[in-house]
Scaffold this motif. Structure first.
Motif, PDB file in Angstrom:
ATOM      1  N   VAL A 186      10.008  -6.429  -9.448  1.00 36.99           N
ATOM      2  CA  VAL A 186       9.899  -5.306  -8.506  1.00 36.99           C
ATOM      3  C   VAL A 186       8.425  -5.024  -8.219  1.00 36.99           C
ATOM      4  N   ALA A 243       6.977  -7.523  -5.908  1.00 34.53           N
ATOM      5  CA  ALA A 243       7.548  -7.554  -4.556  1.00 34.53           C
ATOM      6  C   ALA A 243       7.008  -6.416  -3.686  1.00 34.53           C
ATOM      7  N   LEU A 244       6.599  -5.330  -4.319  1.00 35.56           N
ATOM      8  CA  LEU A 244       6.246  -4.137  -3.537  1.00 35.56           C
ATOM      9  C   LEU A 244       5.078  -4.338  -2.565  1.00 35.56           C
ATOM     10  N   LEU A 272       5.893  -5.755   0.688  1.00 38.20           N
ATOM     11  CA  LEU A 272       6.672  -4.875   1.565  1.00 38.20           C
ATOM     12  C   LEU A 272       5.828  -3.708   2.080  1.00 38.20           C
ATOM     13  N   GLY A 273       4.554  -3.714   1.750  1.00 37.37           N
ATOM     14  CA  GLY A 273       3.668  -2.680   2.272  1.00 37.37           C
ATOM     15  C   GLY A 273       3.503  -1.474   1.367  1.00 37.37           C
ATOM     16  N   PHE A 274       3.974  -1.558   0.133  1.00 37.13           N
ATOM     17  CA  PHE A 274       3.825  -0.433  -0.790  1.00 37.13           C
ATOM     18  C   PHE A 274       2.694  -0.698  -1.768  1.00 37.13           C
ATOM     19  N   SER A 275       1.861   0.301  -1.967  1.00 36.58           N
ATOM     20  CA  SER A 275       0.751   0.126  -2.899  1.00 36.58           C
ATOM     21  C   SER A 275       0.739   1.292  -3.888  1.00 36.58           C
ATOM     22  N   GLY A 276      -0.125   1.170  -4.878  1.00 39.19           N
ATOM     23  CA  GLY A 276      -0.286   2.265  -5.824  1.00 39.19           C
ATOM     24  C   GLY A 276       0.882   2.440  -6.782  1.00 39.19           C
ATOM     25  N   VAL A 277       1.566   1.354  -7.072  1.00 39.11           N
ATOM     26  CA  VAL A 277       2.685   1.425  -8.011  1.00 39.11           C
ATOM     27  C   VAL A 277       2.351   0.602  -9.249  1.00 39.11           C
ATOM     28  N   ALA A 278       2.627   1.148 -10.411  1.00 37.93           N
ATOM     29  CA  ALA A 278       2.312   0.451 -11.660  1.00 37.93           C
ATOM     30  C   ALA A 278       3.369   0.755 -12.712  1.00 37.93           C
ATOM     31  N   ASN A 279       3.351  -0.036 -13.764  1.00 37.41           N
ATOM     32  CA  ASN A 279       4.229   0.197 -14.917  1.00 37.41           C
ATOM     33  C   ASN A 279       5.686   0.373 -14.529  1.00 37.41           C
ATOM     34  N   VAL A 280       6.185  -0.561 -13.750  1.00 40.37           N
ATOM     35  CA  VAL A 280       7.587  -0.498 -13.339  1.00 40.37           C
ATOM     36  C   VAL A 280       8.458  -1.007 -14.483  1.00 40.37           C
ATOM     37  N   ARG A 281       9.458  -0.239 -14.836  1.00 39.44           N
ATOM     38  CA  ARG A 281      10.429  -0.654 -15.850  1.00 39.44           C
ATOM     39  C   ARG A 281      11.815  -0.481 -15.256  1.00 39.44           C
ATOM     40  N   VAL A 282      12.631  -1.498 -15.408  1.00 38.22           N
ATOM     41  CA  VAL A 282      13.992  -1.427 -14.887  1.00 38.22           C
ATOM     42  C   VAL A 282      14.957  -1.425 -16.056  1.00 38.22           C
TER      43      VAL A 282
END
Lengths: 77, 77
Positions: free
Chosen positions: B21, B24-25, B28-38
């Motif tokens: 995830v 992939a972000l 898709l034009g998304f920034s500033g996302v970190a530490n993704v846990r699913v």
């Protein structure tokens, strides 16, 4: 900030994982459980919370068969 | 009562879905996302809430690699 996204199968949409859990429980000695739904949990750090909804629509959830709910957690997450 | 179980990969355990995830972000034009846990989300109606912890240990979560958190929701859930 830390955000949490809860993704669930929509009402009325078949949930095979939920059915499997519900059927497995009695064999393990658990009773009194109903309406089991299994979905996904996504937790992430995000700078702009307004990006969350489009992110769910485009990547995290399948809007055809899933609903999502966004929760903003405090910074310490 | 309605209960919700949040199941997450343990700290330090590799989370391939979260990595996917996160990678992939940007495309898709998304920034500033970190530490993704699913992780997984399980919601169910249960008569005896004290059954939830053993249920998680035996069926819902894998205690070797996952942590879980139980939330009791109000009856209307």
């Amino acid at each position: 900030m830390r955000a949490r996204v809860l993704i669930r199968p929509k009402q009325g949409i078949l949930d095979p994982q939920g059915e499997a859990v519900q059927r497995a429980l009695p064999a393990l000695g658990f009773s009194g459980v109903a309406n089991v739904r299994v979905g996904r949990l996504v937790e992430l750090d995000i700078e702009e919370a307004e990006q969350l909804a489009p992110m769910c629509d485009k990547l995290l959830a399948n809007p055809l068969v899933e609903d999502y709910e966004v929760q903003l957690l405090d910074g310490s997450g």
